[in-house]
Structures are given as structure tokens and as C-alpha cells.
Design a protein around this motif. Structure first.
Motif, PDB file in Angstrom:
ATOM      1  N   UNK A 100       0.815  -1.223   0.000  1.00  0.00           N
ATOM      2  CA  UNK A 100       0.000   0.000   0.000  1.00  0.00           C
ATOM      3  C   UNK A 100       0.846   1.270   0.000  1.00  0.00           C
ATOM      4  N   UNK A 101       2.056   1.168   0.529  1.00  0.00           N
ATOM      5  CA  UNK A 101       2.930   2.341   0.660  1.00  0.00           C
ATOM      6  C   UNK A 101       3.965   2.455  -0.452  1.00  0.00           C
ATOM      7  N   UNK A 102       3.879   1.598  -1.470  1.00  0.00           N
ATOM      8  CA  UNK A 102       4.833   1.688  -2.579  1.00  0.00           C
ATOM      9  C   UNK A 102       4.572   2.953  -3.403  1.00  0.00           C
ATOM     10  N   UNK A 103       5.613   3.585  -3.917  1.00  0.00           N
ATOM     11  CA  UNK A 103       5.414   4.727  -4.818  1.00  0.00           C
ATOM     12  C   UNK A 103       4.697   4.280  -6.091  1.00  0.00           C
ATOM     13  N   UNK A 104       3.817   5.134  -6.599  1.00  0.00           N
ATOM     14  CA  UNK A 104       3.039   4.813  -7.801  1.00  0.00           C
ATOM     15  C   UNK A 104       3.149   5.949  -8.822  1.00  0.00           C
ATOM     16  N   UNK A 105       2.732   5.648 -10.050  1.00  0.00           N
ATOM     17  CA  UNK A 105       2.690   6.690 -11.072  1.00  0.00           C
ATOM     18  C   UNK A 105       1.319   7.362 -11.069  1.00  0.00           C
ATOM     19  N   UNK A 106       1.060   8.207 -12.079  1.00  0.00           N
ATOM     20  CA  UNK A 106      -0.195   8.974 -12.112  1.00  0.00           C
ATOM     21  C   UNK A 106      -1.421   8.095 -12.365  1.00  0.00           C
ATOM     22  N   UNK A 107      -1.214   6.822 -12.778  1.00  0.00           N
ATOM     23  CA  UNK A 107      -2.342   5.898 -12.973  1.00  0.00           C
ATOM     24  C   UNK A 107      -2.498   4.934 -11.792  1.00  0.00           C
ATOM     25  N   UNK A 108      -1.807   5.206 -10.697  1.00  0.00           N
ATOM     26  CA  UNK A 108      -1.835   4.389  -9.470  1.00  0.00           C
ATOM     27  C   UNK A 108      -1.135   3.044  -9.634  1.00  0.00           C
ATOM     28  N   UNK A 109      -0.343   2.885 -10.690  1.00  0.00           N
ATOM     29  CA  UNK A 109       0.424   1.650 -10.864  1.00  0.00           C
ATOM     30  C   UNK A 109       1.737   1.762 -10.091  1.00  0.00           C
ATOM     31  N   UNK A 110       2.077   0.745  -9.292  1.00  0.00           N
ATOM     32  CA  UNK A 110       3.338   0.809  -8.542  1.00  0.00           C
ATOM     33  C   UNK A 110       4.535   0.919  -9.487  1.00  0.00           C
ATOM     34  N   UNK A 111       5.509   1.741  -9.095  1.00  0.00           N
ATOM     35  CA  UNK A 111       6.723   1.875  -9.897  1.00  0.00           C
ATOM     36  C   UNK A 111       7.518   0.572  -9.873  1.00  0.00           C
ATOM     37  N   UNK A 112       7.378  -0.174  -8.791  1.00  0.00           N
ATOM     38  CA  UNK A 112       8.018  -1.486  -8.654  1.00  0.00           C
ATOM     39  C   UNK A 112       6.941  -2.548  -8.900  1.00  0.00           C
TER      40      UNK A 112
END
Length: 195
Positions: free
Chosen positions: A156-168
Motif C-alpha cells: 500500500x505504501x509503494x510509490x506509484x505513477x499517475x495511474x496508481x500503478x506501482x513503480x516497482x
């Protein structure tokens, strides 16, 4: 010959009596760890759908593609209208007023279809400690996490892009486990009473 048949049937019944009862438990393995959840018998069609797809390894090449802190983590098919149309099928709702969007609730996503049918492949888990009860009666819950809340929080705390997809990328490996009461007790199971 008749005596042999009787002895055989008696032996068979003794063996079957000794077989330990098992319970279906959902398992989602990710790079961040494992989450386990029990499933409601009241949502029999959604439970059966999960078991069928898990045993077919349907989700094992997919990932959590939508992560929104204090809302949901979601994955299993693309979170787009086209993705939902690629769902294996849609499932009619099985709403019950006592099955709600509490913290750790596991459900199937859907598009905005008028019948509120679930997409057969899109799984989400509520990651808001107060629950997300505005979804009750609109989206289907079929299970409840009992182990892996730390994993839920990490994802839940992973960084995401503008579409809410996790960067990892958060890969999913999904199974249906058949566990005995003793095995569940050892895992800290706190779901419905089991015998």
C-alpha cells in the motif's frame, strides 16, 4: 467373496473416517511476502471462482497494477474497460449485509455494469483501517485476510505513477491451500469457527 467385500468396505470406511478435514484458504505470494485469507461460504460462486482460477494458476503471471494508499490494492487483469472485457466471465452478485468492506476484506472488482456483476479475474484487498463501507452493496467481498497485514501495508505504501500503478512491479502467485484446523491454528487463524 461376500465376506471379502464386507471387509474391504469396512476398511475403506475406517480410512475415510481418519482423513482430516481441510479448509480452503486463499494465498497470495508477492515479492513483499505472503497474504492468507479465508473465504465466505455465503458467497459460494465467488469462492468457487477464486478456487478454480487459483488451481489453474490463472494469476501467476499477473500483478497488482493498482495501489491506492488507504483504499485498495488491486490486480489480476488490467484496470481498464478493455481489461474487464478480457475477464474469463462475469459473476452475479451475492451481497449479504454482514459481509462488508472492512480492513483486509478481499473482493472481486467490476466495471460499471448495471447488474453489478464481478469480473472473474480482478482481485482487490481493502487497505484502509477504517474500512471503505461506501463500496458495500456495490462490490463483492468474498474473503477476509487473517495473515499478511504487514505485506498489505508494505504494498500500500509503494510509490506509484499517475495511474496508481506501482513503480516497482508487484507480481502475484495465487494458490488455494487445503489446510487442517491444526495448521490454521498454527498460522493464527481468526476467521469463522471451524470444527
Amino acid at each position: 467373496m461376500r465376506a471379502f467385500t464386507l471387509v474391504f468396505l469396512l476398511a475403506l470406511s475406517i480410512i475415510s473416517c481418519k482423513a482430516k478435514k481441510t479448509y480452503d484458504i486463499g494465498q497470495i505470494k508477492t515479492p513483499q511476502g505472503e497474504m492468507l485469507f479465508w473465504m465466505y461460504d455465503k458467497t459460494a460462486n465467488h469462492k468457487a471462482n477464486f478456487i478454480k482460477l487459483a488451481e489453474a494458476h490463472y494469476w501467476d503471471s499477473l500483478h497488482f497494477n493498482r495501489v491506492i494508499k488507504d483504499f485498495v490494492i488491486q490486480g489480476g487483469c488490467p484496470d481498464t474497460p478493455e481489461g474487464f472485457s478480457d475477464s474469463p466471465y462475469l459473476i452475479d452478485p451475492e451481497f449479504h449485509p454482514d459481509i462488508t468492506h472492512t480492513y483486509g476484506a478481499v473482493g472481486f472488482g467490476r466495471d460499471d455494469n448495471a447488474k453489478k456483476q464481478s469480473a472473474g479475474c480482478q482481485i482487490y484487498i481493502i487497505n484502509n483501517k477504517d474500512g471503505v463501507h461506501r463500496l458495500d452493496g456495490d462490490y463483492m467481498i468474498f474473503g477476509q485476510l487473517f495473515k499478511g497485514y504487514d505485506v498489505l501495508e508494505t504494498i500500500s505504501n509503494l510509490p506509484t505513477d499517475e495511474t496508481d500503478q506501482p513503480l516497482q512491479r508487484v507480481n502475484m502467485e495465487v494458490h488455494n491451500l487445503k489446510l487442517t484446523k491444526k495448521e490454521l491454528d498454527a498460522l493464527g487463524y481468526d476467521g469463522p469457527i471451524i470444527q
